[in-house]
Enzyme design. Structure first.
Site, PDB file in Angstrom:
ATOM      1  N   ASP A 179       0.994  -1.307   0.064  1.00 13.99           N
ATOM      2  CA  ASP A 179       0.049   0.026  -0.077  1.00 13.99           C
ATOM      3  C   ASP A 179       0.960   1.164  -0.031  1.00 13.99           C
ATOM      4  O   ASP A 179       1.712   1.472   1.044  1.00 13.99           O
ATOM      5  CB  ASP A 179      -0.884  -0.128   1.259  1.00 13.99           C
ATOM      6  CG  ASP A 179      -1.853   1.132   1.332  1.00 13.99           C
ATOM      7  OD1 ASP A 179      -1.405   2.362   0.962  1.00 13.99           O
ATOM      8  OD2 ASP A 179      -3.110   0.930   1.329  1.00 13.99           O
ATOM      9  N   HIS A 180       1.050   1.826  -1.251  1.00 13.64           N
ATOM     10  CA  HIS A 180       2.098   2.691  -1.249  1.00 13.64           C
ATOM     11  C   HIS A 180       2.116   4.017  -0.263  1.00 13.64           C
ATOM     12  O   HIS A 180       3.169   4.700   0.124  1.00 13.64           O
ATOM     13  CB  HIS A 180       2.625   3.311  -2.680  1.00 13.64           C
ATOM     14  CG  HIS A 180       1.744   4.308  -3.219  1.00 13.64           C
ATOM     15  ND1 HIS A 180       0.347   4.050  -3.579  1.00 13.64           N
ATOM     16  CD2 HIS A 180       1.631   5.543  -3.298  1.00 13.64           C
ATOM     17  CE1 HIS A 180      -0.049   5.263  -4.193  1.00 13.64           C
ATOM     18  NE2 HIS A 180       0.723   6.005  -3.669  1.00 13.64           N
ATOM     19  N   HIS A 242      -5.692   3.072   1.139  1.00 11.78           N
ATOM     20  CA  HIS A 242      -5.106   4.144   1.424  1.00 11.78           C
ATOM     21  C   HIS A 242      -5.274   4.752   2.624  1.00 11.78           C
ATOM     22  O   HIS A 242      -4.933   5.154   3.752  1.00 11.78           O
ATOM     23  CB  HIS A 242      -4.649   5.107   0.435  1.00 11.78           C
ATOM     24  CG  HIS A 242      -4.100   4.384  -0.811  1.00 11.78           C
ATOM     25  ND1 HIS A 242      -3.261   3.456  -0.861  1.00 11.78           N
ATOM     26  CD2 HIS A 242      -4.356   4.628  -2.087  1.00 11.78           C
ATOM     27  CE1 HIS A 242      -2.697   3.055  -2.012  1.00 11.78           C
ATOM     28  NE2 HIS A 242      -3.391   3.899  -2.852  1.00 11.78           N
TER      29      HIS A 242
HETATM   30  C1  BG6 Z   1      -3.198   5.061  -6.389  1.00  8.44           C
HETATM   31  C2  BG6 Z   1      -4.439   5.182  -7.108  1.00  8.44           C
HETATM   32  O1  BG6 Z   1      -3.370   3.869  -5.607  1.00  8.44           O
HETATM   33  O2  BG6 Z   1      -2.857   6.182  -5.648  1.00  8.44           O
HETATM   34  C3  BG6 Z   1      -4.598   6.422  -8.093  1.00  8.44           C
HETATM   35  O3  BG6 Z   1      -4.843   3.885  -7.828  1.00  8.44           O
HETATM   36  C4  BG6 Z   1      -4.100   7.463  -7.335  1.00  8.44           C
HETATM   37  O4  BG6 Z   1      -5.971   6.671  -8.672  1.00  8.44           O
HETATM   38  C5  BG6 Z   1      -2.811   7.345  -6.506  1.00  8.44           C
HETATM   39  O5  BG6 Z   1      -4.030   8.585  -8.175  1.00  8.44           O
HETATM   40  C6  BG6 Z   1      -2.576   8.418  -5.534  1.00  8.44           C
HETATM   41  O6  BG6 Z   1      -1.217   8.156  -4.958  1.00  8.44           O
HETATM   42  P1  BG6 Z   1      -0.364   9.561  -4.675  1.00  8.44           P
HETATM   43  O7  BG6 Z   1       0.834   9.032  -3.871  1.00  8.44           O
HETATM   44  O8  BG6 Z   1      -0.173  10.478  -5.731  1.00  8.44           O
HETATM   45  O9  BG6 Z   1      -1.157  10.402  -3.627  1.00  8.44           O
END
Ligand code: BG6
Length: 510
Positions: A179-180, A242
């Protein structure tokens, strides 16, 4: 860090290009890769090793957060890589892959530790995992690990089925679910901040905190992902994973050690203590929206239904806001408001803790709404600041605010993928989603999925470039609160920029 082989499925894809190669490169520059390391990239395209390496080099120039200027370093880095053509359904391809890995393990004297990274569509996860097991790739005298991207299922049942399949080939401690958001440096710091600061520990409860707001707003729209996004929506794409992970990291009274098992138990406790959403309450606690045309930073943008690949009658949500309550001794009675949306005014992920206001009780004449705030700027910029009240002698002793904080601009902050890949290579699962968390998160959102599917929740339109539908503001107004840093707080929202001059040494700024 153990010597190992990094086996990358989806090596010619977008994620590899944008995130994985730049992350590996920056880890390499920081001396955070093992000396003995081998990367085998896999894809369907008939590429040679040289074409593969040229593509990697190109991706570093396009996407690395650091400028790529040392040709010797690039050459040494590219020396780790080899390419192999693989059709995920062909058993023979896995067998030849095994031979290549073994040859390389022998020629480099590598311990047979293998990390399998699935940077592919979720429909391929199960096939690949079972082939890894059946082909003997997973039978190694070293360790084996599986790193997978989201989405982990579409709902509770599909996630359970999928997990059962994976469990046939990998043990839970061998699975690293990305989950990045958990790789974002500020999210990782939430744990240390709590563990090492008595001030935070003491105030982390319903005695001092009035409400908590978690926002992830994006300026981008659906981009080129209509096929995926129109069936996913903000609930599955951002909220179930997230946003709930941010909640767990924030609200878990994290342990006094950084033991990953302890962190996991605390996070699970948060999910288990979340008050379940009753079907009849979904429409009063959850707001959904879809962007219509508007302007982002002065540039006109089209509405969601006019985006390529989106049907004119789409009922998909591009925005969601919800009110949640955690029923435990620390948080009982404190609303947690969470919102995320596309085509909003700014790109920002932040958590705002609003403290209770003792001012009225002390007989102050101040009429302003002046709660203390603790703000975590998560991305793209990173910072923590505390807003305190004080008095301004020059202005009739009126209340004034001071900000104490730190701030880093986005380019100075390591990419989430650097942290995550580094941790997976070290075998530290603290910042990966454990199955318990994923399952409990799907369970919690299930009534929302059902209510959305049955159209029991209004789908509000909101103008692109704004702050989401009015109903999301009413959600807080009913409790006497408002979202911090939206347009009515334009003055306050410039605060992080003011703090930016003080980077390492926190200091007072008016
Ligand atoms: C991803 C989603 O997991 O996270 C995208 O699939 C989203 O739709 C992205 O744009 C947002 O990540 P960050 O790190 O740019 O906030």
């Amino acid at each position: 860090m153990d010597a190992n082989t990094f086996v990358l499925f989806g090596a010619t894809g977008d994620l590899a290009k944008r995130k994985i190669y730049p992350a590996l490169f920056n880890l390499f520059i920081d001396g955070k890769l093992p000396e003995l390391f081998s990367v085998i990239g896999l894809g369907r395209r008939a590429w040679s090793d040289d074409t593969f390496k040229a593509n990697i080099e190109q991706s570093l120039h396009s996407f690395s957060r650091r400028e790529v200027k040392d040709p010797e370093a690039v050459k040494k880095f590219l020396g780790f890589f080899r390419y192999h053509v693989l059709d995920v359904d062909r058993t023979e391809d896995y067998q030849s892959l095994l031979q290549i890995i073994e040859q390389r393990e022998q020629s480099l004297s590598l311990t047979p530790n293998r990390l399998f990274y699935l940077s592919v569509g979720p429909e391929l996860f199960e096939t690949i995992a079972s082939h890894i097991q059946n082909s003997g790739l997973g039978d190694t005298t070293g360790w084996k690990r599986l790193v997978i991207e989201k989405p982990f299922g579409r709902d509770l049942q599909s996630a359970r089925d999928f997990n059962e399949q994976l469990a046939k080939s990998f043990a839970e401690e061998e699975i690293f679910r990305i989950d990045h958001y958990l790789g974002k440096p500020m999210v990782q710091k939430l744990e240390v901040l709590q563990r090492t600061n008595p001030v935070i520990q003491a105030s982390w409860n319903n005695r001092y905190i009035a409400n908590v707001q978690i926002t992830a707003s994006e300026t981008v729209g659906v981009e080129e992902r209509a096929g995926y996004y129109d069936h996913s929506g903000a609930l599955r794409d951002m909220f179930q994973n997230h946003m709930l992970q941010l909640l767990m990291m924030l609200a878990g009274h994290l342990p006094k050690s950084d033991d990953s098992e302890q962190v996991r138990l605390k996070k699970r406790h948060v999910m288990q203590s979340l008050e379940p959403l009753l079907p009849q309450n979904v429409s009063s606690q959850v707001i959904r929206g879809q962007y219509k045309q508007g302007a982002i930073q002065g540039n006109p943008v089209i509405g969601y239904k006019d985006e390529a690949g989106i049907p004119q009658d789409s009922q998909n949500e591009t925005f969601i806001a919800a009110k949640l309550q955690i029923d435990d001794q620390f948080w009982r009675g404190i609303p947690f408001y969470i919102r995320t949306g596309k085509r909003m005014k700014e790109k920002a992920t932040r958590i705002v803790i609003e403290f209770k206001e003792p001012i009225k009780q002390t007989g102050s004449t101040a009429s302003a709404h002046t709660p203390n705030l603790l703000v975590f700027e998560i991305s793209p910029n990173e910072g923590i600041y505390l807003r305190l009240n004080t008095e301004d002698a020059a202005q009739n002793q009126d209340l004034t605010k001071v900000l104490i904080g730190t701030h880093k601009s986005g380019s100075e902050v390591p990419e989430a993928y650097e942290n995550l890949i580094y941790d997976a290579l070290r075998g530290d699962s603290s910042f990966f989603a454990h199955w318990d968390e994923v399952e409990l998160a799907w369970k919690w959102v299930q009534p929302i999925q059902e209510a959305f599917a049955a159209n029991e929740v209004p789908l509000y339109e909101y103008e692109a470039g704004g702050f989401g539908p009015q109903a999301a503001h009413d959600l807080l107004a009913e409790d006497g609160f408002e979202w911090w840093f939206d347009q009515e707080h334009a003055e306050a929202s410039s605060a992080p920029a003011q703090v930016s001059r003080q980077d390492k040494e926190p200091s007072l700024v008016k």
